[in-house]
Design a protein around this motif. Structure first.
Motif, PDB file in Angstrom:
ATOM      1  N   PRO A  41      13.863  27.667  44.949  1.00 37.90           N
ATOM      2  CA  PRO A  41      13.546  26.390  44.468  1.00 37.90           C
ATOM      3  C   PRO A  41      13.040  26.662  43.005  1.00 37.90           C
ATOM      4  CG  PRO A  41      12.250  26.939  46.272  1.00 37.90           C
ATOM      5  CD  PRO A  41      13.341  27.607  46.364  1.00 37.90           C
ATOM      6  N   VAL A  42      12.076  27.805  42.836  1.00 36.14           N
ATOM      7  CA  VAL A  42      11.208  27.941  41.699  1.00 36.14           C
ATOM      8  C   VAL A  42      12.253  28.300  40.708  1.00 36.14           C
ATOM      9  CG1 VAL A  42       9.595  29.107  40.430  1.00 36.14           C
ATOM     10  CG2 VAL A  42       8.876  28.221  42.955  1.00 36.14           C
ATOM     11  N   ASN A  43      13.344  29.340  40.654  1.00 37.25           N
ATOM     12  CA  ASN A  43      14.108  29.731  39.908  1.00 37.25           C
ATOM     13  C   ASN A  43      15.161  28.680  39.428  1.00 37.25           C
ATOM     14  OD1 ASN A  43      12.818  32.289  39.351  1.00 37.25           O
ATOM     15  ND2 ASN A  43      13.960  33.090  41.166  1.00 37.25           N
ATOM     16  N   TYR A  44      15.661  28.135  40.430  1.00 31.81           N
ATOM     17  CA  TYR A  44      16.557  26.860  40.382  1.00 31.81           C
ATOM     18  C   TYR A  44      15.854  25.944  39.275  1.00 31.81           C
ATOM     19  CZ  TYR A  44      19.635  23.022  41.012  1.00 31.81           C
ATOM     20  OH  TYR A  44      20.690  22.086  40.653  1.00 31.81           O
ATOM     21  N   ASP A  45      14.572  25.450  39.576  1.00 29.14           N
ATOM     22  CA  ASP A  45      13.917  24.564  38.538  1.00 29.14           C
ATOM     23  C   ASP A  45      14.036  25.166  37.036  1.00 29.14           C
ATOM     24  OD1 ASP A  45      13.527  22.822  40.667  1.00 29.14           O
ATOM     25  OD2 ASP A  45      11.355  23.251  40.854  1.00 29.14           O
ATOM     26  N   ALA A  46      13.668  26.526  36.977  1.00 27.08           N
ATOM     27  CA  ALA A  46      13.755  27.197  35.799  1.00 27.08           C
ATOM     28  C   ALA A  46      15.054  26.858  35.102  1.00 27.08           C
ATOM     29  CB  ALA A  46      13.146  28.577  35.871  1.00 27.08           C
ATOM     30  N   THR A  47      16.157  27.297  35.960  1.00 26.98           N
ATOM     31  CA  THR A  47      17.637  27.044  35.636  1.00 26.98           C
ATOM     32  C   THR A  47      17.621  25.712  35.002  1.00 26.98           C
ATOM     33  OG1 THR A  47      18.053  28.977  36.953  1.00 26.98           O
ATOM     34  CG2 THR A  47      19.818  27.779  35.845  1.00 26.98           C
ATOM     35  N   VAL A  48      17.552  24.561  35.601  1.00 29.29           N
ATOM     36  CA  VAL A  48      17.545  23.425  35.295  1.00 29.29           C
ATOM     37  C   VAL A  48      16.877  23.249  33.962  1.00 29.29           C
ATOM     38  CG1 VAL A  48      16.984  21.118  35.941  1.00 29.29           C
ATOM     39  CG2 VAL A  48      18.036  22.365  37.759  1.00 29.29           C
ATOM     40  N   ASP A  49      15.637  23.590  33.804  1.00 25.30           N
ATOM     41  CA  ASP A  49      14.765  23.248  32.788  1.00 25.30           C
ATOM     42  C   ASP A  49      15.748  24.075  31.585  1.00 25.30           C
ATOM     43  OD1 ASP A  49      12.954  22.160  33.930  1.00 25.30           O
ATOM     44  OD2 ASP A  49      11.588  23.464  33.704  1.00 25.30           O
ATOM     45  N   PHE A  50      16.324  25.107  31.583  1.00 26.54           N
ATOM     46  CA  PHE A  50      17.114  25.725  30.546  1.00 26.54           C
ATOM     47  C   PHE A  50      18.287  25.155  30.301  1.00 26.54           C
ATOM     48  CE2 PHE A  50      20.824  28.676  30.154  1.00 26.54           C
ATOM     49  CZ  PHE A  50      20.578  29.062  28.827  1.00 26.54           C
ATOM     50  N   VAL A  51      18.858  24.300  31.197  1.00 27.29           N
ATOM     51  CA  VAL A  51      20.252  23.648  30.975  1.00 27.29           C
ATOM     52  C   VAL A  51      19.790  22.596  30.403  1.00 27.29           C
ATOM     53  CG1 VAL A  51      22.104  22.162  31.991  1.00 27.29           C
ATOM     54  CG2 VAL A  51      21.354  24.625  32.861  1.00 27.29           C
ATOM     55  N   GLN A  52      18.608  21.636  30.526  1.00 32.22           N
ATOM     56  CA  GLN A  52      18.186  20.730  30.105  1.00 32.22           C
ATOM     57  C   GLN A  52      17.839  20.824  28.456  1.00 32.22           C
ATOM     58  OE1 GLN A  52      14.760  19.538  32.723  1.00 32.22           O
ATOM     59  NE2 GLN A  52      16.050  17.619  33.215  1.00 32.22           N
ATOM     60  N   SER A  53      17.181  22.048  28.142  1.00 37.13           N
ATOM     61  CA  SER A  53      16.954  22.269  26.909  1.00 37.13           C
ATOM     62  C   SER A  53      18.194  22.529  26.149  1.00 37.13           C
ATOM     63  CB  SER A  53      15.821  23.461  26.831  1.00 37.13           C
ATOM     64  OG  SER A  53      15.485  24.056  25.540  1.00 37.13           O
ATOM     65  N   MET A  54      18.944  23.296  26.492  1.00 33.89           N
ATOM     66  CA  MET A  54      20.396  23.296  26.223  1.00 33.89           C
ATOM     67  C   MET A  54      20.992  22.088  25.608  1.00 33.89           C
ATOM     68  SD  MET A  54      21.522  26.562  25.596  1.00 33.89           S
ATOM     69  CE  MET A  54      23.346  26.815  25.839  1.00 33.89           C
ATOM     70  N   ILE A  55      20.944  21.280  26.403  1.00 37.69           N
ATOM     71  CA  ILE A  55      21.761  20.219  26.100  1.00 37.69           C
ATOM     72  C   ILE A  55      20.994  19.246  25.148  1.00 37.69           C
ATOM     73  CG2 ILE A  55      22.253  17.722  27.072  1.00 37.69           C
ATOM     74  CD1 ILE A  55      22.775  19.278  29.756  1.00 37.69           C
ATOM     75  N   GLN A  56      19.705  19.437  25.294  1.00 38.48           N
ATOM     76  CA  GLN A  56      18.797  18.268  24.204  1.00 38.48           C
ATOM     77  C   GLN A  56      18.676  19.026  22.940  1.00 38.48           C
ATOM     78  OE1 GLN A  56      15.332  17.989  27.025  1.00 38.48           O
ATOM     79  NE2 GLN A  56      15.486  15.690  26.239  1.00 38.48           N
ATOM     80  N   ASN A  57      18.814  20.447  22.901  1.00 40.05           N
ATOM     81  CA  ASN A  57      18.464  20.964  21.775  1.00 40.05           C
ATOM     82  C   ASN A  57      19.747  21.827  20.847  1.00 40.05           C
ATOM     83  OD1 ASN A  57      15.640  20.236  21.772  1.00 40.05           O
ATOM     84  ND2 ASN A  57      15.475  22.083  23.245  1.00 40.05           N
ATOM     85  N   ASP A  58      20.528  22.166  21.631  1.00 44.25           N
ATOM     86  CA  ASP A  58      21.574  22.935  21.176  1.00 44.25           C
ATOM     87  C   ASP A  58      23.062  22.706  21.467  1.00 44.25           C
ATOM     88  OD1 ASP A  58      19.780  25.436  20.828  1.00 44.25           O
ATOM     89  OD2 ASP A  58      19.489  25.005  22.668  1.00 44.25           O
ATOM     90  N   ILE A  59      23.246  21.331  21.950  1.00 47.74           N
ATOM     91  CA  ILE A  59      24.803  20.814  22.068  1.00 47.74           C
ATOM     92  C   ILE A  59      24.626  19.511  21.288  1.00 47.74           C
ATOM     93  CG2 ILE A  59      26.234  19.895  23.743  1.00 47.74           C
ATOM     94  CD1 ILE A  59      25.183  22.055  25.683  1.00 47.74           C
ATOM     95  N   SER A  60      25.591  19.076  20.361  1.00 49.92           N
ATOM     96  CA  SER A  60      25.777  17.911  19.570  1.00 49.92           C
ATOM     97  C   SER A  60      25.876  16.725  20.291  1.00 49.92           C
ATOM     98  CB  SER A  60      26.917  18.013  18.692  1.00 49.92           C
ATOM     99  OG  SER A  60      28.041  17.982  19.308  1.00 49.92           O
ATOM    100  N   ASP A  61      25.312  15.559  20.268  1.00 48.30           N
ATOM    101  CA  ASP A  61      24.967  14.720  20.744  1.00 48.30           C
ATOM    102  C   ASP A  61      26.465  13.952  21.324  1.00 48.30           C
ATOM    103  OD1 ASP A  61      22.316  14.208  20.745  1.00 48.30           O
ATOM    104  OD2 ASP A  61      22.210  13.468  18.819  1.00 48.30           O
TER     105      ASP A  61
END
Length: 416
Positions: A41-61
């Motif tokens: 669960p801890v590492n899954y949450d870290a992966t989700v945070d990574f994907v969220q960051s990618m979507i918010q910061n690195d993928i066009s709207d």
């Protein structure tokens, strides 16, 4: 799950800021996230945070986004399930929906059903294509996993999966986490450079991975954007051996080069050589012609017809050099590098009068600081003209095909 990213999101009442990626290039993105038991669960949450960051910061709207997880106890087969967290058909007008969906996802660790996950992901691509939910750009699937497929019949290395990937034109990028044998899944990434592996689920590792992926997840705008100054002259062979079809492909290649790989402020000149009528060299566009847009040079190229003749390489080089001299004196050039692309499919002919390896040409190239880049097409002996360029500036391709020219353009893009 409440990371700093999630806490900040709550503070702004789930209104997520615009992406830091402002590219105008069209593309589509899907994330397939491993939530098997080994992830935890801890590492899954870290992966989700990574994907969220990618979507918010690195993928066009305006990029369509889909997210799946696999290894959960839910799904079509309870023991080897996958879960669709967000579909391409879900709301894509803002990032609120997908970020909230990720925030609400929970780890349900079980096995590592990689095959089932990819089959489900590809089905999602197919459904989105049929429903018109995708744009016309590249289709990118990020597969995030920490282990080999399990049970063993979950290998994704199947012809049926390869065929589906090719049919839907999906580019799979593997993000391997940990020290597992990534060769067990590398079969689905058709380019070696699309396989990444980091040591673990630490935030610093994910930050580094996000940085490395930025050129993929937020590709540069179409065309060349650079502040580097340079000048470009292109000299195209239209001798009899090129043929009308080969010459038309050469023209299309040059147009693509001008539109996509040469900055809009770069002065451009174009000649062809080998035409059957005198003179042997035809001026298509000069450095003092309109350089404020690319419309004029592209129109001039569209108007050119193949006019077969011999291969007067010496005459072509002398003419190109004279145009550089004229432009220097007229101040038509910028202060950057001076490039001359020589495109040819054969040895100079007649050899006794058209050998370009003469002191007049070699001295002028050195004096005027002109860098010659040879684009050799076909299997002729390029040594007959190699005197004009450094070894690193001799690029060859097999013949006049679209695939060969695409590879040639990629090589040139890395040069200029």
């Amino acid at each position: 799950m409440l990371s700093l990213l999630g806490f900040a999101s709550l503070l702004v009442i789930n209104v997520y800021s615009q992406s830091g990626c402002t590219t105008t290039t069209d593309y589509n993105v899907q994330f397939v996230i491993d939530e098997s038991g080994s992830v935890g669960p801890v590492n899954y949450d870290a992966t989700v945070d990574f994907v969220q960051s990618m979507i918010q910061n690195d993928i066009s709207d305006d990029t369509p986004v889909s997210v799946l997880s696999f290894g959960s106890k839910a799904g079509p087969e309870p023991s080897i399930g996958y879960e669709i967290i967000y579909r391409f058909s879900d709301d894509q007008t803002s990032r609120n929906g997908v970020i909230d969906a990720l925030e609400n996802s929970q780890h349900e660790g079980n096995l590592t059903p990689t095959r089932t996950a990819l089959e489900g992901a590809l089905d999602e691509w197919e459904a989105a294509e049929n429903a018109g939910k995708l744009n016309n750009g590249e289709r990118i699937l990020f597969l995030i996993t920490d282990g080999v497929p399990y049970p063993s019949d979950q290998t994704p290395c199947l012809q049926s999966i390869y065929d589906k990937i090719n049919e839907l034109n999906v580019r799979i990028i593997i993000l391997g986490i940990g020290q597992f044998n990534i060769a067990t899944i590398s079969c689905v990434a058709f380019r070696d450079e699309d396989i990444y592996q980091i040591a673990g689920f630490q935030e610093a590792q994910f930050d580094q991975l996000e940085s490395e992926l930025s050129v993929v997840s937020c590709p540069p705008d179409d065309g060349c954007v650079t502040t580097t100054e340079y000048n470009v002259q292109i000299i195209m062979d239209e001798s009899g051996s090129v043929g009308s079809d080969g010459f038309d492909l050469s023209v299309e290649f040059v147009k693509s080069l001008i539109e996509d790989d040469i900055s809009e402020t770069t002065p451009i000149s174009v000649y062809s050589f080998g035409g059957g009528n005198n003179p042997d060299v035809e001026l298509i566009y000069r450095f003092d012609d309109d350089q404020t847009s690319r419309n004029a040079v592209l129109a001039a190229l569209d108007a050119v017809d193949h006019d077969a003749g011999s291969t007067p390489t010496r005459t072509a080089m002398l003419t190109g050099i004279e145009e550089y001299k004229r432009a220097i004196n007229a101040k038509d050039l910028n202060n950057g590098e001076r490039l001359l692309f020589l495109m040819t499919d054969g040895v100079p002919y007649p050899s006794n009068t058209q050998d370009p390896c003469i002191s007049t040409i070699l001295d002028d190239l050195a004096d005027l600081n002109i860098r010659v880049i040879i684009l050799g097409i076909g299997n002729f002996n390029v040594d007959s003209i190699a005197c004009l360029a450094d070894d690193d500036d001799i690029i060859t391709t097999t013949g006049f095909t679209s695939e060969a020219f695409d590879a040639l353009e990629k090589a040139i893009g890395e040069t200029i």
